[in-house]
Design an enzyme around this catalytic site. Structure first.
Site, PDB file in Angstrom:
ATOM      1  N   ASP A   1       9.283   3.105   1.854  1.00 52.66           N
ATOM      2  CA  ASP A   1       8.033   3.865   2.218  1.00 52.66           C
ATOM      3  C   ASP A   1       7.860   4.010   3.754  1.00 52.66           C
ATOM      4  OD1 ASP A   1       5.618   4.852   2.886  1.00 52.66           O
ATOM      5  OD2 ASP A   1       4.621   3.983   0.911  1.00 52.66           O
TER       6      ASP A   1
ATOM      7  N   LYS B   1       2.503  11.783   6.801  1.00 55.11           N
ATOM      8  CA  LYS B   1       1.626  11.504   8.090  1.00 55.11           C
ATOM      9  C   LYS B   1       2.014  12.221   9.314  1.00 55.11           C
ATOM     10  CE  LYS B   1      -0.577   7.366   6.325  1.00 55.11           C
ATOM     11  NZ  LYS B   1      -1.916   8.093   5.685  1.00 55.11           N
TER      12      LYS B   1
ATOM     13  N   PHE C   1       0.830  -1.049  -0.047  1.00 51.15           N
ATOM     14  CA  PHE C   1      -0.111   0.054   0.054  1.00 51.15           C
ATOM     15  C   PHE C   1       0.743   1.206   0.135  1.00 51.15           C
ATOM     16  CE2 PHE C   1      -2.447   3.528   1.697  1.00 51.15           C
ATOM     17  CZ  PHE C   1      -3.608   3.515   1.100  1.00 51.15           C
TER      18      PHE C   1
END
Length: 404
Positions: free
Chosen positions: A227, A256, A142
């Protein structure tokens, strides 16, 4: 539910695209690890906005930095310099050991920027023939939801009826170094991978996997792109998840928690070789690196370090994981976690994990299901031992129920 809750949910359903399926609470306030709904009910937030609110809701020092900067200057575009960008570069580079920084907004933008950058490096530095660059990714990845990214997803829900997709990606199993070795060719420019596959259900690779990955990438002149948008900035009990195996990525993606949940901020961190290929006009973002974003990010990383949140994530994560493993429930298939990135996978016959998340809401805990049978647990890094124990009591009560 009160009429006001019903009205808000109905209005949202009427006007909004139905691309989410939220748990029922309508939230209106947050502080630290707690959030409150419009009826005054309090919940322990065990999702942290997918790790974006790692520093806790409405952290006062980040809030103060945001308000102060918003009163001075918010946006100039990169057509001009601003007095926050250089300071952000200097501080994030010092913290992470990076040589170059490319500021963006969302995590998906950081991923797209990395893909562009490693391809450009492949053509201009490695010498890959034009149009033939390959990037290796993992099954069940993801990395976001843009068209470029979902093209190399293996989740049918993210791909179906969104094609055609761009070529140039190879998909291999996660945690399998031999598969990576077999997939590498002279045209391979990068291996893009999450240190822990969070959206897939907190899937942790075998010990030593990333040590082998690092060796393979170095030996074949392939850029290792990690990531760390969800795993980075303390979530796993280290500043970066790569530190659990003592390696360094060539390109690291952050987002984030880089803003503590106040504002979309992301960054591509790399060496001079990769990001040094970019020239004016070849890549950019109107909002990327704006003074408000930089001021917020500087405060977010400062409190993360100064207030010992990373160390707390390691301590409380170990306590939480041990407590989850101690729960004796026939519903539980496996408990996984590192730091405060945790998951409880249920036996299929126990029913959908969403039912347990809804039951947890009734006990004052907000958690989120993923992949049908897994409950993710990721509270803010400021959680205390007492709060962990409070959560464990309610989780134990809920998970020993038969909600199938």
């Amino acid at each position: 539910m009160s009429s006001s809750v019903i009205d808000l949910v109905a209005t949202e359903a009427r006007f909004g695209a139905h691309n989410y399926e939220p748990i029922g609470a309508v939230l209106s306030r947050g502080e630290g690890v707690w959030v409150w709904d419009i009826e005054g009910n309090r919940y322990l937030d065990c999702l942290s906005a997918y790790s974006a609110v790692s520093q806790g809701h409405c952290h006062p020092k980040i809030l103060a930095a945001m308000v102060e900067q918003a009163q001075r200057l918010t946006l100039t575009s990169r057509a001009f310099h601003n007095d926050q960008l250089a300071l952000f570069y200097e501080e994030i580079a010092a913290l992470t050991g990076s040589h170059k920084v490319l500021p963006m907004n969302s995590g998906a933008e950081a991923v797209e920027s990395a893909i562009k950058s490693v391809r450009k490096w492949g053509y201009e530095v490695k010498g890959v023939p034009d149009g033939q660059a390959e990037i290796i990714v993992c099954a069940n990845n993801f990395h976001g939801r843009t068209l470029g990214i979902v093209g190399f997803s293996t989740d049918p829900e993210t791909r179906t009826h969104f094609g055609p997709f761009a070529p140039g990606f190879k998909i291999i199993p996660f945690g399998d170094a031999a598969a990576l070795e077999d997939a590498i060719t002279p045209n391979t420019v990068a291996f893009l991978v999450e240190p822990i596959q969070d959206e897939a259900g907190v899937i942790i690779p075998p010990a030593g996997y990333f040590t082998e990955v690092r060796q393979l990438c170095t030996a074949n002149n392939v850029m290792l792109v990690l990531d760390e948008i969800q795993t980075g900035l303390g979530r796993t009990g280290k500043l970066l998840a790569e530190q659990h195996e003592g390696i360094e990525a060539d390109v690291t993606l952050l987002g984030k928690a880089l803003s503590g949940g106040f504002y979309p901020v992301s960054a591509v961190l790399s060496n001079n070789e990769v990001l040094g290929t970019l020239r004016p006009g070849q890549h950019g973002s109107t909002f990327g690196g704006n003074p408000l974003a930089c001021a917020v990010a500087r405060a977010a990383i400062r409190v993360l370090v100064e207030e010992g949140m990373i160390e707390n994530a390691a301590r409380q994560g170990a306590r939480f994981l041990e407590g989850l493993k101690d729960i004796r429930a026939n519903t539980i298939r496996e408990v996984r976690g590192r730091g405060l990135m945790l998951a409880v996978e249920l036996h299929p016959e126990a029913g959908r994990a969403r039912r347990y998340c809804e039951a947890l809401q009734g006990k004052g805990i907000l958690a989120k299901d993923t992949h049908e049978h897994t409950i993710r647990i990721a509270p803010p890094l400021v959680i205390t031992s007492d709060q962990v124990d409070w959560a464990l009591e309610r989780l134990a009560t809920t998970l020993t129920q038969d909600l199938s």
